[in-house]
Design an enzyme around this catalytic site. Sequence first.
Site, PDB file in Angstrom:
ATOM      1  N   CYS A  18       0.836  -1.194   0.000  1.00  0.00           N
ATOM      2  CA  CYS A  18       0.000   0.000   0.000  1.00  0.00           C
ATOM      3  C   CYS A  18       0.873   1.247   0.000  1.00  0.00           C
ATOM      4  CB  CYS A  18      -0.927   0.012   1.218  1.00  0.00           C
ATOM      5  SG  CYS A  18      -0.021   0.091   2.782  1.00  0.00           S
ATOM      6  N   CYS A  21       3.207   1.580   2.954  1.00  0.00           N
ATOM      7  CA  CYS A  21       4.458   0.824   2.831  1.00  0.00           C
ATOM      8  C   CYS A  21       5.477   1.629   2.025  1.00  0.00           C
ATOM      9  CB  CYS A  21       4.209  -0.516   2.139  1.00  0.00           C
ATOM     10  SG  CYS A  21       3.013  -1.579   2.966  1.00  0.00           S
ATOM     11  N   CYS A  85      43.113 -25.573  -4.428  1.00  0.00           N
ATOM     12  CA  CYS A  85      43.257 -25.810  -2.996  1.00  0.00           C
ATOM     13  C   CYS A  85      42.314 -24.893  -2.221  1.00  0.00           C
ATOM     14  CB  CYS A  85      44.700 -25.591  -2.542  1.00  0.00           C
ATOM     15  SG  CYS A  85      45.269 -23.890  -2.753  1.00  0.00           S
ATOM     16  N   ASP A 506       5.008 -36.371  14.805  1.00  0.00           N
ATOM     17  CA  ASP A 506       3.560 -36.153  14.737  1.00  0.00           C
ATOM     18  C   ASP A 506       2.908 -37.531  14.593  1.00  0.00           C
ATOM     19  OD1 ASP A 506       1.024 -34.806  14.188  1.00  0.00           O
ATOM     20  OD2 ASP A 506       1.340 -35.516  12.139  1.00  0.00           O
ATOM     21  N   ASP A 702       3.825 -33.962   8.693  1.00  0.00           N
ATOM     22  CA  ASP A 702       3.406 -33.999   7.292  1.00  0.00           C
ATOM     23  C   ASP A 702       2.311 -33.002   6.938  1.00  0.00           C
ATOM     24  OD1 ASP A 702       1.272 -35.239   8.680  1.00  0.00           O
ATOM     25  OD2 ASP A 702       0.706 -36.337   6.871  1.00  0.00           O
TER      26      ASP A 702
END
Length: 836
Positions: A18, A21, A85, A506, A702
Amino acid sequence: MEKPQVRELRFEVTGLSCAGCVGRAERALAAVNGVHTASVNLATRKAHVIGLADISVSEFRVALAKAGYPAAETTVDLRITGLTCASCVGRVERALQAVDGVISADVNLAQEQAHVTYVSETLTLERLIRASATAGYLAKPVDGTGTDSRQIEMQEELQSLGRRVLIAAALTLPVFVIEMGGHVVPALHHWVAQIVGTSNSHILQFLLTTLVLFGPGLRFYRQGIPALLRGAPDMNALVAMGTMAAYGFSVVSTFVPSVLPAGTANVYYEAAAVIVTLILLGRWLEARAKGRTGAAIRALVGLQPKTALVVVGQAVEERPVTELSVGDRLRARPGERIAVDGVVLTGRSYVDESMITGEPVPVGKSDADMLSAGTINGSAVLDYRATHVGADTLLAQIVRMVEQAQGAKLPVQALVNRITLWFVPAVMVVAALTVFVWLVFGPVPALPYALVAGVSVLIIACPCAMGLATPTSIMVGIGRAAQMGVLFRKGDALQRLQETRVVALDKTGTLTEGHPVLTELRCTDGFDRAELLRLMAAAEVQSEHPIGRAIMAAAGDDIPVATNVEAIPGYGLRARIADQQVLIGATRLMQREGISSQLFEKEAERLAAQGATTLFAAVDGKLAGLVAVTDPVKSSSRVAVRAMRAQGLKVAMLTGDGSATAQAVADDLGIDIVEANCLPGDKVTALEALQRNHGRLAFVGDGINDAPALAAADVGIAIGTGTDVAIETADIVLVSGDLHGVVKAITVSRATLRNIRQNLGWAFGYNILLVPVAAGLLVPFGGPLLSPGLAAGAMALSSVFVITNALRLRRLRSDLDLSEADLKIRGARQLEEVQP
């Protein structure tokens, strides 16, 4: 008074939504010291800044980040040539990071590639290439053809090195035989002196050695001398200095020996020639080994077929995969690879997905099932519709993910980089001190001893092994993990995972199938089981709850229509089917409606203790029955949990289920810690408590509701069959969709970090022990003075050892393949290794 120089910058700003911002972003830019004007365009999301020329882009970036509107970033990969190296790596990184606008630059010695992130539109690719070239290393963008073109380049480099080794060996052999053979076999020395002549022998050695140094060995001088002149010596500089010292001294001894002290006019042509030949041989062996470190990623790329069968009407035509589009109807014949991601339209077959998931058992596919590019069709024809093509296929995403992770730097690499930055200059100082000490304290004549010792110190030092120790192990380890169905999205997760003490899981969709099924249905007298199930299914038709879907699935298609369906929050639901009133819910719903559920209460408690969710049903105010719905535990979960515990880890389960159900599942699987009744926010709180009590942890989930926990954990592991949100939040993705992948990930992590420790131990130990030996530390105690030729051989083999050790990870097996006793022994040992 001279007018100050002004610069003008344009770059993209993110997070704008907006006019407010825009105003805040403009004020943030204008506040930077030296800015004349700053404007931000909301439509184009571009900032336009005019200010003093000495303002760095990083100042604007920091100002915008603090304001909450970060500058857009761009990443680019550059192929860097001339890296030999770890010192080279540090110099290229510093050169790239010094370019105004660059946010980060990481150079990988094993991949010979730089990954650069910079503020978008503030610099050009040419500036980055120019900065690398100024540091002495040519750069070019990594082209879109990917691994195939890189493989061609590596093969060409390998062939070129092979030719150089053969030429150098052919020219060096006569020099070595003439000079060293005379020391071993005195008769040969006398024969050369009599037939060829000492002077002629030296001239012949001069000619052959000159051809070796300025033919196959010219690369060392082309790269080493400019690096030395820039004040940034590298491995090539050490080789150039060492060989030129031996060669130059020999030339003086051959053509103007009178300028040297009496008795010191010796020749060391064989040392210079042998050094170049052996180091070229080492580079060739190193290049061969490096080619095998990327074998896993090349195998993945090679999975996708070049052509596909396209069904057009009644005809079938063959087209290149690059010409396929989303929506094309394709056909896979028996034994053929699936060309692109798609969904099955017709046919039933088994598909081998082991190359992507790591699971050997073929998966049955029929109508509406998903197919992945690169998998192998079984014994029947499948017609499928393309859903993802080109870079959007799962296989292409896996390749990108693995390549990005392989280029990552672990925290341990930062220490290595700081050490190697000063390693080559330190070696040159040690070589100079060695020469000085031998000249002052060495036996007469001291000059030959000083020369041999100084050259040996320069040649035996090996920053190459230090630089290759970590990236080669990461490349091979992450590649092997991909073959096992484990994708490390972030390379540093390798190190964090092996430090974990707890794996938090979970429940729904991770430990269990995530698809509840009806397992029990008990009816009271006067009610028919099939009829009661139809009535309950009718009431649940509009429900999105998994339990409702399980009841509907069990009822089949013949479901009557319900009316006046009313959800009763926290209790259940009410519905009317024809002239019957149906109630479905927990005990408290029956109690609220004045219906006794005592007949089935003990049965409900027993089923709940076994992990089932129970509901009562009532019809027209009378108790009609009891249903139990269970989310089945995945067949792989029990074995995986046992393997994790045997690895020395504690296993925790986080779930939104009630305590009784959660504890039943935990007891069945042997899980140590249970956190029940967890909302998404509660999972994060539970993880923080586990971290405080047990240390680092990994969380496996998941679903969308697992994303906060995946982000909060030290290592987030997403089940690949889950949601995109969970996968994007995680550090590691398990393609196979079961917990076997967690065990595999831990196995790879621990093995890779152990391999890195071995490589670093060898690389640093080699230099710490052999540099003093080359300097002559053993001579006062009756030991030998190491010859430059042996020093060159040891140096060449050092890098080869590191890469060969890393390649052992290609044969890594999952801990699931070991017995439980072996797992416990290995787990205890590995936990001891990572104790702080």
